[in-house]
Design an enzyme around this catalytic site. Structure first.
Site, PDB file in Angstrom:
ATOM      1  N   GLU A  39       3.945  -9.593  15.261  1.00  0.00           N
ATOM      2  CA  GLU A  39       5.134 -10.195  15.889  1.00  0.00           C
ATOM      3  C   GLU A  39       5.013 -11.712  15.989  1.00  0.00           C
ATOM      4  O   GLU A  39       6.000 -12.429  15.870  1.00  0.00           O
ATOM      5  CB  GLU A  39       5.380  -9.586  17.273  1.00  0.00           C
ATOM      6  CG  GLU A  39       5.561  -8.068  17.293  1.00  0.00           C
ATOM      7  CD  GLU A  39       6.619  -7.534  16.342  1.00  0.00           C
ATOM      8  OE1 GLU A  39       7.597  -8.248  16.071  1.00  0.00           O
ATOM      9  OE2 GLU A  39       6.478  -6.397  15.857  1.00  0.00           O
TER      10      GLU A  39
ATOM     11  N   GLY B  85       8.260  -0.197  17.677  1.00  0.00           N
ATOM     12  CA  GLY B  85       6.965  -0.483  18.308  1.00  0.00           C
ATOM     13  C   GLY B  85       7.072  -1.785  19.076  1.00  0.00           C
ATOM     14  O   GLY B  85       6.618  -1.918  20.197  1.00  0.00           O
ATOM     15  N   ALA B  86       7.719  -2.771  18.432  1.00  0.00           N
ATOM     16  CA  ALA B  86       7.855  -4.095  19.041  1.00  0.00           C
ATOM     17  C   ALA B  86       8.973  -4.826  18.310  1.00  0.00           C
ATOM     18  O   ALA B  86       9.399  -4.398  17.239  1.00  0.00           O
ATOM     19  CB  ALA B  86       6.551  -4.870  18.907  1.00  0.00           C
ATOM     20  N   MET B  87       9.451  -5.929  18.916  1.00  0.00           N
ATOM     21  CA  MET B  87      10.533  -6.701  18.287  1.00  0.00           C
ATOM     22  C   MET B  87      10.296  -8.184  18.517  1.00  0.00           C
ATOM     23  O   MET B  87      10.072  -8.629  19.639  1.00  0.00           O
ATOM     24  CB  MET B  87      11.876  -6.261  18.900  1.00  0.00           C
ATOM     25  CG  MET B  87      13.064  -7.090  18.447  1.00  0.00           C
ATOM     26  SD  MET B  87      13.346  -6.951  16.657  1.00  0.00           S
ATOM     27  CE  MET B  87      14.043  -8.559  16.293  1.00  0.00           C
TER      28      MET B  87
ATOM     29  N   GLU C 281       9.174  -8.166   6.867  1.00  0.00           N
ATOM     30  CA  GLU C 281       8.288  -7.183   7.506  1.00  0.00           C
ATOM     31  C   GLU C 281       6.925  -7.085   6.822  1.00  0.00           C
ATOM     32  O   GLU C 281       5.894  -7.024   7.475  1.00  0.00           O
ATOM     33  CB  GLU C 281       8.944  -5.797   7.528  1.00  0.00           C
ATOM     34  CG  GLU C 281      10.132  -5.702   8.469  1.00  0.00           C
ATOM     35  CD  GLU C 281       9.807  -6.160   9.892  1.00  0.00           C
ATOM     36  OE1 GLU C 281       8.627  -6.224  10.274  1.00  0.00           O
ATOM     37  OE2 GLU C 281      10.752  -6.478  10.635  1.00  0.00           O
TER      38      GLU C 281
END
Length: 831
Positions: free
Chosen positions: A290, A253-255, A312
């Site tokens: 994020e 989804g995102a980093m 996470e």
């Protein structure tokens, strides 16, 4: 490890005409004992030259690559110790597998364009440059990128100089702080951006050309979140800039790359005219997640991947906490328990679950633990811990931990000790029982007069003697309208006294604990009345029936008992309980879809859903709550699939309007209405939806029509949609969606498994080996198979090994056995 890097000077030049890149690096290393061979990580890279220098003397090195272990060995004649430099020139591939340094393809004004971007977590920096690719080996990085003049280059730090060389530009970036390789970022493309500032930090939203206007919401939110996190953590954001970058092709989804966070376009770009309520909320949650990582993960990094869960789940927990501050009307914590806690418990009630704290031996295992246990169960355990020690102690402990370990690496126990020290409570001992063993408990309660007799055991849906072991330190909270008391429940059984003159009780009050509760019959009858009269908080009204429903699936309760209890929710006014009862009733109906008794369940479900729709109405109102929009779409779609006549007719009318004027339908209703049309549609409807997909401007809109294309009753049309998903018109990152949707369609059951079998080689090629999306495809099989197919499914995966999905395969087969047993129990019950 003998040789330790302290700095990498890196230069990259992507070549788009043959999708390669040229790289040069100088690594400054230190070594205490003399060595003549050095091993570092390297994959899919061709070494052109390698020399090693010390005090003005240089020696040419020979290099050996072991592609199985992804290692490069550098051998020199004369041994060296102390500080020296390694110079390497190399060539790599700009691959299309969405990992390492890769290319992303997109269309703009009818032309095909490319950009180059990176995804290095967990262990793919080694595909871009030879390095020690492990979180604990931190160093500083001096990066420069040579790009064609039409392109812009981005990295973790701001540009310090730009130099023109004929048709190319050399971008030099400032030196990074000490950091791990998996957080490095390189981006080259035709970008545009919106810029803002918060304090001294420059914040940008970066998009492909023509999209920056959709970045306004994300930019404003990003700035607000950055300053809120600074206050909460008590540490200033450590870099001079933060970029939020929208990438067309992106597997995750995102980093959280430090200072250069990448997102799927659908998770960063928001258009108030065409984006749905759910998209707005999701964007906020992911940006928040994020940005939390910029401290927790980037500034302080886990020593090794077994603590990935903490990285996470902490970001998941914080994301909810902070978005809830800005948007209290979204009821995010309620959604968190319905979503994160439900997902985590569903996976964790399997025998084939894994403890939160997993041994990770190889990098291929890392991909397998990016699951609901690492993100969601972890988040629930943190929420339980915060409630146990109190909000203020939790925050103080966290600040202490970040201050102690900044620019370093830490382990989970370091955080528990910091919180334990401040709260003076047995935090580490309590938390370890939730991390080191798989699964979670159910607390069984027998009430005698004013005494509660409690027992705990491991909760599994497919129980056998072996898997019932386990003992947890449960922060047991009991309440009614408010909390009455909290006790740590650490033995197999215990008894507690209720206060005098109490009117009733709820265990796991506020559903803060990660466990289920099984009440005795008498207590359930009392609770039904308290739910009906709304004498207990909404979250507890949700929890009681949520546990009861799960106990039906495990065979500890009967479906009739659940249906009877669900009557108490007929006038429910909270989103949380209403949506969960609606989900549970409709899932019972679709499980019993082909059975003689399905009508009995259908009547319950339709009656319940019609009441909700009657209260909500079809059209969004100014007075709507945020969650009303989420609910409306679900109810319309489900009633359509229950063949409710009114909803079918209304959907048809609205669809006709929509075909004439696309602004006539609110973005939240486009997919539900189109799906109901498909459910009742023919090949003409299929052509219309395909045309809508092709003409849609944004990915978000495209995916709505792709979803609707999987709602037909006609198997031929469902196959057509599945085949369409294999064409170049559907990005590989979205390919699992049609498969999951067809798996959830009762008319897709017969066709999906044969289709998957014959298309598996093509799927493997399109998704790419080791891609986490494969786990979703494998998991979808549990919706379409019964336990008579177990042998065949095992045989299939034996013949078609799919690395990285082994655990998911076992979980899927277990889910199939559980569903089959549940259906047999229902048949007995209703016969």
């Amino acid at each position: 490890m003998n040789v330790i890097p302290s700095n990498y000077a890196l230069e990259f030049e992507p070549i788009f005409k043959n999708f390669t890149f040229h790289g040069k690096e100088t690594i400054t290393v230190g070594c205490k004992t003399p060595v003549n061979s050095i091993i570092l990580h390297c994959a899919e890279i061709k070494i052109k030259s390698c020399t090693v220098r010390q005090n003005g003397m240089s020696q040419k090195a020979t290099t050996k690559i072991n592609s199985k272990n992804e290692e490069l060995t550098i051998i020199i004649k004369n041994k060296l110790k102390g500080t020296f430099f390694i110079d390497i020139e190399f060539i790599g591939q700009l691959n299309d597998r969405l990992l390492g340094f890769y290319r992303s393809q997109y269309r703009q004004n009818g032309k095909t364009k490319y950009l180059a971007t990176t995804q290095f977590e967990a262990a793919d920096a080694r595909r871009a440059f030879p390095c020690w690719d492990e979180p604990e080996v931190k160093a500083t990085f001096e990066i420069s990128i040579i790009a064609e003049n039409k392109f812009t280059a981005i990295s973790n730090m701001p540009v310090t100089s730009k130099k023109r060389l004929k048709n190319k530009t050399v971008y030099t970036f400032a030196k990074t702080p000490i950091m791990s390789t998996y957080l490095i970022y390189l981006g080259v493309g035709e970008f545009e951006y919106l810029t803002g500032k918060i304090g001294k930090v420059q914040v940008r939203v970066i998009t492909t050309k023509g999209n920056k206007s959709k970045g306004k919401y994300s930019l404003e939110l990003g700035k607000k979140l950055l300053s809120s996190y600074e206050k909460y953590f008590g540490i200033k954001y450590p870099l001079p800039k933060l970029d939020l970058i929208a990438i067309p092709d992106f597997a995750a989804g995102a980093m959280e790359n430090w200072g250069a966070i990448t997102f799927r376009e659908t998770i960063l770009l928001y258009d108030p005219k065409t984006s749905s309520t759910r998209t707005k909320q999701y964007i906020a949650e992911v940006i928040s997640h994020e940005i939390a990582h910029q401290w927790f993960g980037n500034l302080v990094t886990m020593k090794w991947w077994n603590d990935l869960w903490l990285n996470e789940s902490f970001a998941t927990f914080m994301a909810t906490k902070f978005v809830d501050k800005f948007y209290p009307e979204w009821d995010l914590w309620d959604q968190f328990v319905d979503d994160a806690m439900n997902n985590a418990m569903a996976l964790d009630s399997l025998k084939n679950t894994h403890p939160i704290d997993v041994k990770v031996n190889s990098t291929s295992e890392i991909r397998e633990i990016f699951d609901a246990i690492s993100y969601d169960k972890g988040g629930c355990v943190l929420r339980m811990l915060e409630h146990y020690v109190g909000e203020s102690n939790f925050q103080k402990g966290l600040k202490q931990y970040l201050a102690n370990f900044k620019y370093k690496n830490a382990e989970g126990k370091d955080l528990w000790d910091a919180i334990g020290k401040i709260s003076k409570m047995p935090v580490r001992a309590m938390v370890q029982t939730w991390l080191k063993q798989p699964g979670f408990p159910v607390v069984e309660i027998e009430k005698q007069d004013s005494t509660l007799h409690l027992k705990q055991r491991r909760y599994v849906l497919e129980s056998d003697k072996k898997s019932n072991k386990g003992l947890w330190s449960i922060p047991l909270s009991v309440g009614l309208q408010d909390e009455l008391f909290q006790k740590l429940f650490t033995k197999k059984s215990m008894s507690v006294k209720l206060p005098k003159n109490n009117l009733g009780f709820v265990a796991n009050f506020g559903r803060k604990g990660f466990y289920r509760v099984k009440y005795d019959e008498g207590t359930l009858i009392d609770l039904k009345m308290l739910v009906d009269q709304k004498q207990i908080p909404a979250i507890d009204r949700w929890a009681i029936q949520n546990d009861l429903f799960s106990l039906c699936v495990s065979g500890d309760e009967t479906v009739r008992n659940y249906l009877d209890f669900s009557d108490a929710y007929y006038d429910e006014d909270s989103y949380l309980a209403t949506v969960n009862v609606a989900h549970n009733l409709s899932s019972l109906y679709f499980r019993a879809f082909d059975e003689d008794f399905s009508d009995q369940i259908r009547n319950y479900t339709v009656k319940y859903l019609k009441k909700i729709l009657h209260n909500l109405g079809w059209d969004p109102k100014k007075t709507d709550k945020h969650t009303d929009a989420l609910m409306r779409g679900f109810v319309i779609f489900t009633l359509g699939k229950l063949d409710d006549e009114e909803v079918t007719i209304e959907s048809e009318n609205r669809y006709k309007q929509f075909m004439k004027n696309q602004n006539s339908l609110s973005p939240d209703l486009v997919e539900p209405v189109c799906s109901v049309m498909a459910w009742n549609g023919n090949s003409k409807t299929h052509d219309e939806l395909t045309r809508l997909y092709r003409n849609a401007k944004s990915t978000e809109e495209k995916l709505r029509f792709l979803g609707a294309m999987c709602s037909f009753k006609d198997p031929k049309l469902l196959l057509k949609s599945l085949n369409f998903s294999q064409t170049s018109e559907v990005r590989s990152q979205n390919m699992q969606l049609p498969i999951m949707k067809v798996a959830g369609n009762p008319y897709g059951k017969k066709i999906l498994w044969p289709w998957l079998k014959s298309n598996w080689p093509k799927l493997s090629k399109k998704v790419g080996r080791g891609n986490p999306l494969f786990n979703r495809i494998v998991a979808s099989i549990s919706s379409i198979a019964d336990d008579s197919m177990e042998k065949e499914i095992r045989q299939f995966f034996k013949m078609n090994p799919t690395p990285g999905t082994e655990r998911t395969q076992e979980q899927t087969l277990e889910r199939i056995r559980i569903s089959s047993k549940f259906l047999r129990n229902m048949r007995k019950e209703f016969s």
